[in-house]
Write a protein that holds these residues in place. Structure first.
Motif, PDB file in Angstrom:
ATOM      1  N   ARG A  10       0.847  -1.202   0.000  1.00  0.00           N
ATOM      2  CA  ARG A  10       0.000   0.000   0.000  1.00  0.00           C
ATOM      3  C   ARG A  10       0.880   1.249   0.000  1.00  0.00           C
ATOM      4  O   ARG A  10       0.665   2.176  -0.757  1.00  0.00           O
ATOM      5  CB  ARG A  10      -0.899  -0.002   1.233  1.00  0.00           C
ATOM      6  N   GLN A  11       1.873   1.234   0.874  1.00  0.00           N
ATOM      7  CA  GLN A  11       2.897   2.293   0.854  1.00  0.00           C
ATOM      8  C   GLN A  11       4.264   1.615   0.873  1.00  0.00           C
ATOM      9  O   GLN A  11       4.546   0.836   1.788  1.00  0.00           O
ATOM     10  CB  GLN A  11       2.801   3.191   2.092  1.00  0.00           C
ATOM     11  N   LEU A  12       5.069   1.914  -0.123  1.00  0.00           N
ATOM     12  CA  LEU A  12       6.469   1.493  -0.076  1.00  0.00           C
ATOM     13  C   LEU A  12       7.242   2.735   0.368  1.00  0.00           C
ATOM     14  O   LEU A  12       7.416   3.691  -0.395  1.00  0.00           O
ATOM     15  CB  LEU A  12       6.916   1.003  -1.451  1.00  0.00           C
ATOM     16  N   VAL A  13       7.625   2.721   1.644  1.00  0.00           N
ATOM     17  CA  VAL A  13       8.262   3.911   2.236  1.00  0.00           C
ATOM     18  C   VAL A  13       9.769   3.777   1.994  1.00  0.00           C
ATOM     19  O   VAL A  13      10.458   3.076   2.720  1.00  0.00           O
ATOM     20  CB  VAL A  13       7.937   4.007   3.743  1.00  0.00           C
ATOM     21  N   THR A  14      10.266   4.423   0.950  1.00  0.00           N
ATOM     22  CA  THR A  14      11.646   4.141   0.516  1.00  0.00           C
ATOM     23  C   THR A  14      12.694   4.974   1.255  1.00  0.00           C
ATOM     24  O   THR A  14      13.824   4.556   1.383  1.00  0.00           O
ATOM     25  CB  THR A  14      11.818   4.409  -0.992  1.00  0.00           C
ATOM     26  N   LEU A  15      12.354   6.182   1.662  1.00  0.00           N
ATOM     27  CA  LEU A  15      13.332   7.132   2.216  1.00  0.00           C
ATOM     28  C   LEU A  15      14.493   7.382   1.262  1.00  0.00           C
ATOM     29  O   LEU A  15      15.613   7.707   1.683  1.00  0.00           O
ATOM     30  CB  LEU A  15      13.848   6.674   3.582  1.00  0.00           C
ATOM     31  N   ALA A  31       9.687   9.857   0.545  1.00  0.00           N
ATOM     32  CA  ALA A  31       9.698   9.262  -0.799  1.00  0.00           C
ATOM     33  C   ALA A  31       8.864   7.980  -0.841  1.00  0.00           C
ATOM     34  O   ALA A  31       9.351   6.895  -1.169  1.00  0.00           O
ATOM     35  CB  ALA A  31      11.134   9.010  -1.265  1.00  0.00           C
ATOM     36  N   ILE A  32       7.592   8.129  -0.508  1.00  0.00           N
ATOM     37  CA  ILE A  32       6.670   6.979  -0.470  1.00  0.00           C
ATOM     38  C   ILE A  32       6.148   6.691  -1.881  1.00  0.00           C
ATOM     39  O   ILE A  32       5.742   7.602  -2.593  1.00  0.00           O
ATOM     40  CB  ILE A  32       5.476   7.288   0.458  1.00  0.00           C
ATOM     41  N   ILE A  33       6.179   5.421  -2.264  1.00  0.00           N
ATOM     42  CA  ILE A  33       5.553   5.013  -3.529  1.00  0.00           C
ATOM     43  C   ILE A  33       4.260   4.279  -3.168  1.00  0.00           C
ATOM     44  O   ILE A  33       4.287   3.209  -2.563  1.00  0.00           O
ATOM     45  CB  ILE A  33       6.482   4.092  -4.341  1.00  0.00           C
ATOM     46  N   THR A  34       3.137   4.885  -3.537  1.00  0.00           N
ATOM     47  CA  THR A  34       1.850   4.244  -3.264  1.00  0.00           C
ATOM     48  C   THR A  34       1.665   3.115  -4.275  1.00  0.00           C
ATOM     49  O   THR A  34       1.856   3.313  -5.472  1.00  0.00           O
ATOM     50  CB  THR A  34       0.712   5.278  -3.400  1.00  0.00           C
ATOM     51  N   GLY A  35       1.295   1.939  -3.756  1.00  0.00           N
ATOM     52  CA  GLY A  35       1.156   0.788  -4.662  1.00  0.00           C
ATOM     53  C   GLY A  35       2.486   0.393  -5.274  1.00  0.00           C
ATOM     54  O   GLY A  35       2.557  -0.062  -6.407  1.00  0.00           O
ATOM     55  N   ILE A  40      14.632  -7.526  -5.927  1.00  0.00           N
ATOM     56  CA  ILE A  40      15.838  -7.802  -5.141  1.00  0.00           C
ATOM     57  C   ILE A  40      16.656  -8.873  -5.833  1.00  0.00           C
ATOM     58  O   ILE A  40      16.108  -9.888  -6.274  1.00  0.00           O
ATOM     59  CB  ILE A  40      15.431  -8.265  -3.724  1.00  0.00           C
ATOM     60  N   ARG A  41      17.950  -8.644  -5.935  1.00  0.00           N
ATOM     61  CA  ARG A  41      18.851  -9.658  -6.518  1.00  0.00           C
ATOM     62  C   ARG A  41      20.065  -9.821  -5.611  1.00  0.00           C
ATOM     63  O   ARG A  41      20.669  -8.827  -5.203  1.00  0.00           O
ATOM     64  CB  ARG A  41      19.263  -9.222  -7.926  1.00  0.00           C
ATOM     65  N   ASP A  42      20.403 -11.069  -5.327  1.00  0.00           N
ATOM     66  CA  ASP A  42      21.566 -11.382  -4.482  1.00  0.00           C
ATOM     67  C   ASP A  42      21.548 -10.605  -3.163  1.00  0.00           C
ATOM     68  O   ASP A  42      22.587 -10.114  -2.712  1.00  0.00           O
ATOM     69  CB  ASP A  42      22.873 -11.071  -5.233  1.00  0.00           C
ATOM     70  N   GLY A  43      20.362 -10.477  -2.598  1.00  0.00           N
ATOM     71  CA  GLY A  43      20.260  -9.857  -1.281  1.00  0.00           C
ATOM     72  C   GLY A  43      20.266  -8.345  -1.281  1.00  0.00           C
ATOM     73  O   GLY A  43      20.174  -7.711  -0.231  1.00  0.00           O
ATOM     74  N   ARG A  44      20.405  -7.766  -2.479  1.00  0.00           N
ATOM     75  CA  ARG A  44      20.413  -6.299  -2.566  1.00  0.00           C
ATOM     76  C   ARG A  44      19.241  -5.799  -3.398  1.00  0.00           C
ATOM     77  O   ARG A  44      18.728  -6.521  -4.253  1.00  0.00           O
ATOM     78  CB  ARG A  44      21.722  -5.802  -3.182  1.00  0.00           C
ATOM     79  N   ILE A  45      18.873  -4.573  -3.147  1.00  0.00           N
ATOM     80  CA  ILE A  45      17.762  -3.977  -3.877  1.00  0.00           C
ATOM     81  C   ILE A  45      18.222  -3.661  -5.295  1.00  0.00           C
ATOM     82  O   ILE A  45      19.252  -3.013  -5.493  1.00  0.00           O
ATOM     83  CB  ILE A  45      17.272  -2.706  -3.153  1.00  0.00           C
ATOM     84  N   ALA A  46      17.455  -4.171  -6.263  1.00  0.00           N
ATOM     85  CA  ALA A  46      17.814  -3.930  -7.665  1.00  0.00           C
ATOM     86  C   ALA A  46      16.981  -2.793  -8.248  1.00  0.00           C
ATOM     87  O   ALA A  46      17.480  -2.021  -9.071  1.00  0.00           O
ATOM     88  CB  ALA A  46      17.617  -5.202  -8.482  1.00  0.00           C
ATOM     89  N   ALA A  47      15.726  -2.697  -7.830  1.00  0.00           N
ATOM     90  CA  ALA A  47      14.864  -1.628  -8.355  1.00  0.00           C
ATOM     91  C   ALA A  47      13.691  -1.398  -7.424  1.00  0.00           C
ATOM     92  O   ALA A  47      13.209  -2.329  -6.779  1.00  0.00           O
ATOM     93  CB  ALA A  47      14.348  -2.011  -9.744  1.00  0.00           C
ATOM     94  N   VAL A  48      13.245  -0.168  -7.325  1.00  0.00           N
ATOM     95  CA  VAL A  48      11.984   0.163  -6.648  1.00  0.00           C
ATOM     96  C   VAL A  48      11.185   1.043  -7.585  1.00  0.00           C
ATOM     97  O   VAL A  48      11.758   1.812  -8.368  1.00  0.00           O
ATOM     98  CB  VAL A  48      12.197   0.910  -5.298  1.00  0.00           C
ATOM     99  N   GLY A  49       9.860   0.929  -7.516  1.00  0.00           N
ATOM    100  CA  GLY A  49       9.053   1.757  -8.397  1.00  0.00           C
ATOM    101  C   GLY A  49       7.599   1.340  -8.339  1.00  0.00           C
ATOM    102  O   GLY A  49       7.210   0.514  -7.508  1.00  0.00           O
ATOM    103  N   PRO A  50       6.793   1.915  -9.224  1.00  0.00           N
ATOM    104  CA  PRO A  50       5.398   1.512  -9.298  1.00  0.00           C
ATOM    105  C   PRO A  50       5.316   0.035  -9.724  1.00  0.00           C
ATOM    106  O   PRO A  50       6.174  -0.443 -10.468  1.00  0.00           O
ATOM    107  CB  PRO A  50       4.806   2.413 -10.386  1.00  0.00           C
ATOM    108  N   ARG A  51       4.274  -0.645  -9.272  1.00  0.00           N
ATOM    109  CA  ARG A  51       4.115  -2.077  -9.508  1.00  0.00           C
ATOM    110  C   ARG A  51       4.309  -2.446 -10.978  1.00  0.00           C
ATOM    111  O   ARG A  51       5.027  -3.396 -11.302  1.00  0.00           O
ATOM    112  CB  ARG A  51       2.700  -2.432  -9.036  1.00  0.00           C
ATOM    113  N   ARG A  52       3.668  -1.709 -11.864  1.00  0.00           N
ATOM    114  CA  ARG A  52       3.703  -2.077 -13.286  1.00  0.00           C
ATOM    115  C   ARG A  52       5.129  -2.059 -13.829  1.00  0.00           C
ATOM    116  O   ARG A  52       5.556  -2.954 -14.548  1.00  0.00           O
ATOM    117  CB  ARG A  52       2.829  -1.101 -14.087  1.00  0.00           C
TER     118      ARG A  52
END
Ligand SMILES: [Zn+2]
Length: 418
Positions: A10-15, A31-35, A40-52
């Motif tokens: 519902r909220q991806l609170v990225t900071l 820097a909240i992304i709603t929806g 994640i790849r190899d334990g690290r964040i690869a991308a954040v963004g809208p679901r689509r």
């Protein structure tokens, strides 16, 4: 390890934001992304963004973590804890309900020194068992990294025992630990009336061995006129710095400006507590770029109403940090959401400011700002699904544990079973 995708937030609170501690108005930008979704790849964040957007880039064998329409946050970074000790001080807690003060109890041989006696008597494996239990509590509260101080040993043998326990706990990969040597937490019984000699032992016996064994990243001193006054604290911290340890300080918890002025003079990473600091002390800290670590749990637990002046500090542009000060005497809580609640109700921080102080700013204060504290590509995938619809519910519904699942480096380390 296959890729992981966290979806249905519902909220991806990225900071996400500038690669430095946040201050002033920046502390309110989450820097909240709603929806939102996260890959994640190899334990690290690869991308954040809208679901689509995230869905488009998923590999076929991606494992999906469904956040169930709840909120997802970086794990809390608790930058001030004392998590390795034997026994409790529930007896002193009861005495305080009858009117005894923390310092009266300490003067009568209780307080820190009573925990020291129990911790010295405990075996390494007994301490490990007790501390593992508390590690579970931190996880249940949504914390993924803690700064962990020694300080209940007060001898070379017992301080290294505690620091070895911290190293072992870190190696178990459930909770991250950043170790701090706090040999100058109190003067032990066998040095009663010989504070200077004990400080010499910290400098010449303990610090060199601890540095050689790489058991600590930071050195901390309890700086108060009647515990370790500024000149002694300075000697210990200078010795630590010469051995390439970072500096943190217990400053101005019971008296004004001794600790804060020294922290500024030494350019410490943090000055912690600051309940009594005057505007002069704050100005010195601000000018020296020392991060304040505020510990409202101990103010609350000691029944005091003297909370640190968070609004003034934010007004000065200081990148605040909030932490539990988890310890058996003055702050027996592992709950960062309780700390958020206290920060909002008693220090008038906004929920967003409090969250920034409990995550990304805390990570920077521990030298982990490029690795932890926000959900940004390249960082460790330390995140928590909280049972809430809105991040403001974390401090609002106080006294409840909200973490439904906790991930460390992309691996699930806690899942609530109900
Ligand atoms: Zn403390």
């Amino acid at each position: 390890m296959s890729d992981l995708a966290v979806v249905n937030c519902r909220q991806l609170v990225t900071l996400s934001g500038p690669r430095r501690p946040r201050s002033g108005a920046e502390m309110r930008e989450l820097a909240i992304i709603t929806g939102g979704a996260m890959r994640i790849r190899d334990g690290r964040i690869a991308a954040v963004g809208p679901r689509r957007e995230i869905y488009r880039s998923l590999a076929e064998d991606t494992e999906i973590v469904d956040a169930g329409g709840r909120i997802v946050l970086p794990g809390f970074v608790d930058a001030h804890t004392h998590p390795v000790f034997a026994g409790t001080r529930a007896d002193e807690f009861e005495q305080r309900t009858g009117g005894a003060s923390y310092s009266e109890i300490a003067a009568a041989g209780g307080g820190i020194r009573s925990t020291v006696r129990k911790t010295r008597a405990a075996s390494e494996s007994a301490l490990l068992d007790a501390s593992r239990r508390y590690a579970g509590w931190f996880l249940r509260g949504g914390t993924t990294t803690i700064e962990a101080k020694s300080g209940y040993g007060l001898s070379l043998e017992d301080e290294t025992k505690i620091l070895r326990v911290i190293r072992l706990l870190h190696s178990e990969r459930r909770l991250r630990y950043v170790p701090t040597f706090l040999g100058a937490h109190e003067v032990p019984d066998e040095y009663a009336g010989r504070r200077e000699e004990y400080a010499e032992a910290v400098i010449h016996e303990m610090l060199p061995q601890i540095a050689e064994d790489q058991l600590a990243e930071y050195c901390d001193v309890f700086c108060e006129p009647d515990v370790f006054p500024a000149p002694q604290a300075a000697a210990i911290l200078r010795a630590a710095r010469a051995l390439h340890l970072g500096i943190r300080m217990h400053a101005d918890q019971f008296s004004a400006d001794h600790g804060s002025l020294l922290a500024a003079e030494l350019g410490a990473a943090t000055a912690d507590h600051l309940e009594r600091t005057t505007p002069a002390g704050l100005a010195a800290l601000q000018a020296a770029g020392v991060q304040p670590v505020l510990l409202p749990g101990s103010v609350y637990n000691l029944g005091s109403s003297e909370y640190p002046a968070a609004r003034q500090m934010i007004g000065l542009g200081m990148p605040l940090v909030l932490a539990t000060d988890f310890n058996p005497g003055s702050s027996p809580t592992t709950s960062m959401t309780m700390v958020l609640s206290l920060a909002c109700t008693h220090m008038k921080m906004t929920p967003a400011e409090a969250l920034t102080a409990a995550t990304v700013n805390a990570a920077w204060s521990l030298g982990r700002g490029r690795e932890l504290g926000s959900l940004e590509p390249g960082k460790q995938a330390d995140f928590v699904i909280h049972e809430c619809d809105d991040y403001r519910e974390l401090p609002y519904f106080f006294g409840r544990e909200t973490a439904a699942a906790v991930y460390l480096g992309g691996a699930c380390v806690y899942r609530r079973s109900d």
